[in-house]
Write a protein that holds these residues in place. Structure first.
Motif, PDB file in Angstrom:
ATOM      1  N   ASP A  63       0.810  -1.349  -0.008  1.00 16.45           N
ATOM      2  CA  ASP A  63       0.061   0.113   0.044  1.00 16.45           C
ATOM      3  C   ASP A  63       0.959   1.195  -0.088  1.00 16.45           C
ATOM      4  N   ARG A  64       1.773   1.331   0.850  1.00 18.93           N
ATOM      5  CA  ARG A  64       2.737   2.394   1.044  1.00 18.93           C
ATOM      6  C   ARG A  64       3.649   2.442  -0.313  1.00 18.93           C
ATOM      7  N   ARG A  65       3.749   1.539  -0.973  1.00 16.36           N
ATOM      8  CA  ARG A  65       4.553   1.728  -2.258  1.00 16.36           C
ATOM      9  C   ARG A  65       4.137   1.951  -3.609  1.00 16.36           C
ATOM     10  N   ALA A  66       2.422   1.767  -3.371  1.00 14.28           N
ATOM     11  CA  ALA A  66       1.628   2.175  -4.366  1.00 14.28           C
ATOM     12  C   ALA A  66       1.457   3.805  -4.348  1.00 14.28           C
ATOM     13  N   ARG A  67       1.863   4.454  -3.089  1.00 18.56           N
ATOM     14  CA  ARG A  67       1.555   5.931  -2.870  1.00 18.56           C
ATOM     15  C   ARG A  67       2.679   6.702  -3.500  1.00 18.56           C
ATOM     16  N   MET A  68       3.585   5.709  -4.091  1.00 19.82           N
ATOM     17  CA  MET A  68       5.067   6.551  -4.903  1.00 19.82           C
ATOM     18  C   MET A  68       4.158   6.923  -6.527  1.00 19.82           C
ATOM     19  N   ALA A  69       3.300   6.345  -6.658  1.00 20.49           N
ATOM     20  CA  ALA A  69       2.838   6.676  -8.336  1.00 20.49           C
ATOM     21  C   ALA A  69       2.777   8.147  -8.325  1.00 20.49           C
ATOM     22  N   PRO A  70       1.893   8.946  -7.412  1.00 22.41           N
ATOM     23  CA  PRO A  70       1.943  10.394  -7.854  1.00 22.41           C
ATOM     24  C   PRO A  70       3.070  10.945  -7.748  1.00 22.41           C
ATOM     25  N   GLN A  71       4.058  10.656  -6.946  1.00 20.34           N
ATOM     26  CA  GLN A  71       5.583  11.255  -7.015  1.00 20.34           C
ATOM     27  C   GLN A  71       6.143  10.909  -8.437  1.00 20.34           C
ATOM     28  N   GLU A  73       4.739  10.382 -11.035  1.00 20.03           N
ATOM     29  CA  GLU A  73       3.856  11.271 -12.240  1.00 20.03           C
ATOM     30  C   GLU A  73       4.411  12.824 -12.186  1.00 20.03           C
ATOM     31  N   GLN A  74       4.593  13.347 -10.777  1.00 24.63           N
ATOM     32  CA  GLN A  74       5.137  14.601 -10.714  1.00 24.63           C
ATOM     33  C   GLN A  74       6.439  14.917 -11.063  1.00 24.63           C
ATOM     34  N   LEU A  75       7.300  14.059 -11.004  1.00 23.13           N
ATOM     35  CA  LEU A  75       8.746  14.036 -11.482  1.00 23.13           C
ATOM     36  C   LEU A  75       8.698  14.102 -12.832  1.00 23.13           C
ATOM     37  N   LEU A  76       8.008  13.298 -13.500  1.00 20.44           N
ATOM     38  CA  LEU A  76       8.099  13.196 -14.822  1.00 20.44           C
ATOM     39  C   LEU A  76       7.422  14.464 -15.533  1.00 20.44           C
ATOM     40  N   GLY A  77       6.259  14.800 -14.923  1.00 22.66           N
ATOM     41  CA  GLY A  77       5.633  16.372 -15.147  1.00 22.66           C
ATOM     42  C   GLY A  77       6.620  17.476 -15.204  1.00 22.66           C
ATOM     43  N   VAL A  78       7.961  17.305 -14.474  1.00 24.50           N
ATOM     44  CA  VAL A  78       8.830  18.579 -14.443  1.00 24.50           C
ATOM     45  C   VAL A  78       9.952  18.168 -15.784  1.00 24.50           C
TER      46      VAL A  78
END
Length: 195
Positions: A63-71, A73-78
């Motif tokens: 569950d906690r590793r799944a929470r890395m997905a937004p991070q 996406e954010q990194l790819l976004g920059v």
């Protein structure tokens, strides 16, 4: 908690409680009793939702590793914006400044937990493997934009960056300058000047 009172999203409640115990007291304090006490529920509640405590821990880690997905996406976004070193240092700080650093020793020292994770996680250590993938994807995106040299081995640079950060965060969080200097040292030869 009185019998017959419905719990709302008990799994999430237990995961949040486990995270609080882990961050406050470390992996050795993470027991089923500590989690249920922190969550304010009867001990049997955990065992009604999970086969055993190691099953709970495996689900907690995933569950906690799944929470890395937004991070990620954010990194790819920059990608293509800002400073590459700063972008990577910020992403690594987010990963290692989170519950990730507390979860890693938990995985390392609980053989049964590692075995449970292997059932759904084929290789590497959850969170670290995700961080490597996140950084490699970002470096590849920067490479496509001409900010990382075409010959740079992004799939080799990513584990070096994550390993470096892991070592820096091992005892206590490094300063922002220390992390940035270390990231810069790892990727300096791969950066394209004036990109």
């Amino acid at each position: 908690m009185p019998t017959g009172v419905a719990l709302q999203d008990v799994r999430s409640q237990l995961f949040v409680a486990a995270e609080r115990v882990l961050l406050r007291e470390g992996p050795s304090a993470l027991t089923s009793r500590a989690v249920t006490t922190e969550a304010g529920v009867a001990k049997g509640v955990l065992h009604r939702h999970f086969d055993d405590f190691d099953d709970f821990l495996a689900e907690f880690v995933l569950d906690r590793r799944a929470r890395m997905a937004p991070q990620a996406e954010q990194l790819l976004g920059v990608a293509g914006t800002g400073d590459v070193v700063d972008n990577i240092a910020s992403a690594l700080s987010s990963v290692f400044g989170s519950v990730a650093m507390a979860i890693l020793p938990l995985i390392t020292f609980r053989a049964v937990l590692r075995a449970r994770l292997r059932e759904t996680w084929p290789a590497g250590v959850p969170i670290l493997t995700d961080a490597v993938e996140m950084i490699a994807d970002y470096l590849a995106a920067e490479q496509r934009r001409g900010r990382i040299a075409p010959a740079a081995e992004v799939n080799s640079l990513a584990p070096m960056l994550v390993g470096t950060a892991h070592l820096l965060y091992g005892d206590s969080p490094p300063t922002e300058a220390t992390l940035r200097t270390s990231v810069s040292a790892v990727i300096a030869s791969s950066l394209v000047a004036d990109a």
